[in-house]
Design a protein around this motif. Structure first.
Motif: not given
Length: 321
Positions: A218-235, A276-282
């Protein structure tokens, strides 16, 4: 949007963890919670309520929601707070009811909405705490969901920081009627939607199931990894380059495995590991089209490092010398 792969055969990582495979303690440091805020509760009360339920040390939010409004509040947990200012930049979607002081024909309503779609000029209202200077905002759409002569239900998609009441107050001359807003509900923030939101009761029940029964689902279904909030283009970065970039070093073209097409020069981008782990915003120095032609040189630099250096341990086979 497509992806340009620079280094064929290098698109697999042997280090790190897929965000959804993190342990619950790790997720409690690197996730967001979509909370369905009830009426008559401030955004601060909402974030502090989540903090108390989950027992985390630090929380933030992805955009204020007035006490009289309900709906989606994005609550960031601990390390996810590092990307707050980048999440806030996402657009917003609201559904609410307009009440008119006199009858307004649908055709007049549609003409007014068309006039206030696209780039608009706004001065923040008197009660606002922000500086009252003329600002340009973008309204993507104003859609009529239902309409009667004296009221209408509408959906608005707009840039963050757009004042909804001011938007419709400025329409009164075109509508030839005064307008009041009620039942305002935020239904989307960036790429997160109200369908992903939970109530305080649901969040508390899921956390207690984890703590008392060892039931993580139940908790896993609620906790959204921060990576999934990213809408910026990716490198996407090579494994070997990540410790250096976590230390604030610039990104060279040979540090990049792949990147999203259509990246522009001076654009804010998200830098990811191959897992798919977020390293930095650049921020980029040159466009994606230019990157495709380069063999060496700096192409971007981090402006907010997110991944702690020690979390991405390199084995000896992958460390650059």
């Amino acid at each position: 949007m497509g992806k340009f792969v620079r280094l064929e055969g290098e698109d697999k990582s042997y280090i790190g963890t897929l965000p959804r495979d993190r342990s619950i303690p790790e997720l409690l440091r690197t996730s967001v919670v979509c909370l369905d805020k009830p009426h008559n509760r401030t955004t601060h009360q909402t974030t502090q309520g989540v903090k108390k339920i989950l027992g985390v040390k630090k929380v933030g939010h992805g955009g204020q929601l007035e006490p009289v409004m309900s709906g989606l509040v994005v609550v960031l947990l601990e390390d996810a707070c590092k990307i707050t200012r980048f999440i806030i930049q996402g657009d917003r979607e609201y559904v609410f009811r307009l009440q008119f002081s006199r009858e307004v024909p649908r055709e007049r309503l549609e003409r007014a909405f068309a006039k206030f779609t696209g780039k608009i000029k706004q001065v923040p209202p008197l009660r606002s705490k922000t500086r009252r200077v003329l600002r340009t905002k973008f309204v993507e759409s104003i859609e009529i969901l239902d309409a009667r002569p004296r009221w209408a239900k509408v959906k608005v998609i707009c840039e963050s920081g757009t004042y909804l009441r001011k938007l419709f107050y400025d329409m009164t001359r075109l509508l030839r009627a005064n307008v009041s807003l009620s039942h305002i509900r935020r239904t989307r923030s960036g790429n997160l939607t109200i369908q992903q939101a939970v109530t305080f009761g649901e969040l508390s029940k899921a956390y207690q199931a984890y703590k008392n029964e060892g039931n993580e689902e139940p908790l896993r279904s609620i906790l959204i990894p921060m990576e999934e909030t990213i809408f910026q283009k990716k490198i996407y970065l090579t494994d070997a380059s990540i410790p250096k970039i976590c230390s604030g070093r610039p990104v060279f073209i040979d540090n990049i495995v792949a990147f999203d097409d259509e990246i522009e020069a001076e654009e804010v981008v998200a830098m990811f590991s191959l897992n798919e782990e977020l390293v930095a915003i650049g921020k980029t120095i040159c466009s994606g089209e230019t990157m495709k032609t380069l063999e060496d040189g700096v192409v971007a630099y981090p402006i907010r490092v997110v991944m702690p250096h020690h979390l991405f341990r390199q084995n000896n086979n992958h460390v650059e010398t």
